[in-house]
Motif scaffolding. Structure first.
Motif, short mmCIF file in Angstrom:
data_model
loop_
_atom_site.label_atom_id
_atom_site.label_comp_id
_atom_site.label_asym_id
_atom_site.label_seq_id
_atom_site.Cartn_x
_atom_site.Cartn_y
_atom_site.Cartn_z
N GLU A 272 0.83 -1.21 0.00
CA GLU A 272 0.00 0.00 0.00
C GLU A 272 0.87 1.26 0.00
O GLU A 272 0.53 2.26 -0.62
N GLN A 273 1.98 1.21 0.71
CA GLN A 273 2.85 2.38 0.87
C GLN A 273 3.97 2.45 -0.17
O GLN A 273 4.56 3.51 -0.36
N PHE A 274 4.25 1.34 -0.82
CA PHE A 274 5.41 1.26 -1.70
C PHE A 274 5.42 2.32 -2.80
O PHE A 274 6.43 3.01 -2.97
N PRO A 275 4.34 2.49 -3.55
CA PRO A 275 4.41 3.47 -4.65
C PRO A 275 4.71 4.89 -4.17
O PRO A 275 5.51 5.61 -4.77
N GLN A 276 4.09 5.28 -3.09
CA GLN A 276 4.25 6.64 -2.60
C GLN A 276 5.70 6.92 -2.18
O GLN A 276 6.30 7.90 -2.61
N TYR A 277 6.25 6.09 -1.34
CA TYR A 277 7.59 6.34 -0.80
C TYR A 277 8.70 5.90 -1.76
O TYR A 277 9.71 6.59 -1.90
N ALA A 278 8.53 4.78 -2.40
CA ALA A 278 9.58 4.26 -3.28
C ALA A 278 9.78 5.16 -4.48
O ALA A 278 10.92 5.47 -4.86
N GLN A 279 8.69 5.61 -5.09
CA GLN A 279 8.83 6.45 -6.27
C GLN A 279 9.48 7.79 -5.92
O GLN A 279 10.30 8.30 -6.67
N ARG A 280 9.16 8.32 -4.76
CA ARG A 280 9.81 9.57 -4.34
C ARG A 280 11.29 9.36 -4.05
O ARG A 280 12.12 10.21 -4.37
N ALA A 281 11.63 8.22 -3.45
CA ALA A 281 13.05 7.92 -3.19
C ALA A 281 13.81 7.78 -4.49
O ALA A 281 14.91 8.31 -4.64
N VAL A 282 13.23 7.09 -5.46
CA VAL A 282 13.88 6.90 -6.75
C VAL A 282 14.02 8.23 -7.49
O VAL A 282 15.06 8.50 -8.09
N ALA A 283 13.00 9.06 -7.42
CA ALA A 283 13.07 10.37 -8.08
C ALA A 283 14.16 11.24 -7.46
O ALA A 283 14.91 11.91 -8.17
N THR A 284 14.28 11.22 -6.15
CA THR A 284 15.32 11.99 -5.47
C THR A 284 16.70 11.46 -5.83
O THR A 284 17.62 12.24 -6.09
N TYR A 285 16.84 10.15 -5.90
CA TYR A 285 18.11 9.55 -6.30
C TYR A 285 18.47 9.95 -7.73
O TYR A 285 19.62 10.29 -8.02
N TYR A 286 17.49 9.93 -8.60
CA TYR A 286 17.71 10.32 -9.99
C TYR A 286 18.23 11.76 -10.06
O TYR A 286 19.18 12.06 -10.79
N LEU A 287 17.63 12.65 -9.30
CA LEU A 287 18.07 14.04 -9.26
C LEU A 287 19.48 14.16 -8.67
O LEU A 287 20.27 15.01 -9.10
N MET A 288 19.80 13.31 -7.70
CA MET A 288 21.15 13.29 -7.13
C MET A 288 22.17 12.94 -8.20
O MET A 288 23.23 13.58 -8.29
N THR A 289 21.87 11.93 -9.00
CA THR A 289 22.82 11.52 -10.04
C THR A 289 23.00 12.62 -11.07
O THR A 289 24.11 12.86 -11.53
N ARG A 290 21.92 13.31 -11.41
CA ARG A 290 22.03 14.42 -12.38
C ARG A 290 22.89 15.54 -11.80
O ARG A 290 23.71 16.13 -12.51
N SER A 291 22.72 15.86 -10.52
CA SER A 291 23.53 16.91 -9.89
C SER A 291 25.01 16.54 -9.89
O SER A 291 25.87 17.38 -10.14
N LEU A 292 25.29 15.28 -9.59
CA LEU A 292 26.69 14.83 -9.56
C LEU A 292 27.30 14.90 -10.96
O LEU A 292 28.45 15.33 -11.11
N LEU A 293 26.56 14.51 -11.96
CA LEU A 293 27.07 14.59 -13.33
C LEU A 293 27.33 16.04 -13.75
O LEU A 293 28.34 16.33 -14.40
#
Length: 178
Positions: free
Chosen positions: A139-160
């Motif tokens: 029930e909680q997976f989509p809400q929290y997991a997708q936000r965690a993945v999106a934040t990680y994606y933005l982290m990788t873009r910042s590092l690049l």
């Protein structure tokens, strides 16, 4: 006598700030001493294309809510194991940003931003671990997991952007790895 609690509180606060600063300074120095390839080798393998798809599903502005179904998100991420790898990679991204500080002191700002993003990701994953223990993971997976993945994606873009803007050697290898 009425100043004693204030002084004790101020002392505790000061000790906490000094301890936090010491922790991050030691971590930055340790990362700076470690070779870049050794840091890069710590990255856990994730399917970055699937992670990017999940992240962009949330980040792209749409009229509707995100399009991916919860079961699809769970499969694309690799469940809690995939999030565990993502959580470990957050620390590696911070170390990679700290490594750049030798030549590019302005990297400190991006490293601090990555630290905050990492804390946010770990909070989301912690919420999912708690939901897993209570039987509410799906029930909680989509809400929290997708936000965690999106934040990680933005982290990788910042590092690049940091590596490219600072003309740091190893940009191509980093781009391939993350």
């Amino acid at each position: 006598m009425s100043q004693l609690p204030f002084l004790v509180g101020a002392g505790v606060f000061l000790v906490a700030i000094i301890a936090t600063a010491t922790y991050f300074l030691v971590r930055a120095r340790r990362a700076a001493r470690t070779s870049w390839m050794a840091i890069l080798a710590k990255l856990q393998r994730i399917d970055r294309d699937k992670f990017a798809t999940v992240a962009l599903d949330l980040l792209e502005e749409r009229e509707n809510q995100p399009q991916l179904e919860p079961a699809v998100i769970f499969d694309m991420i690799g469940g809690m194991e995939g999030l565990g790898a993502l959580e470990q990679n957050c620390d590696v991204l911070i170390d990679l940003a700290a490594y750049v500080q030798k030549w590019y002191p302005e990297a400190l700002e991006i490293a601090n931003e990555l630290r905050l993003n990492s804390r946010e990701i770990k909070w989301h994953i912690g919420r999912l671990r708690g939901a897993s223990q209570t039987g509410h993971l799906y029930e909680q997976f989509p809400q929290y997991a997708q936000r965690a993945v999106a934040t990680y994606y933005l982290m990788t873009r910042s590092l690049l952007v940091l590596y490219e803007g600072g003309r740091v050697p190893g940009f191509a290898e980093l781009q391939q790895a993350i």
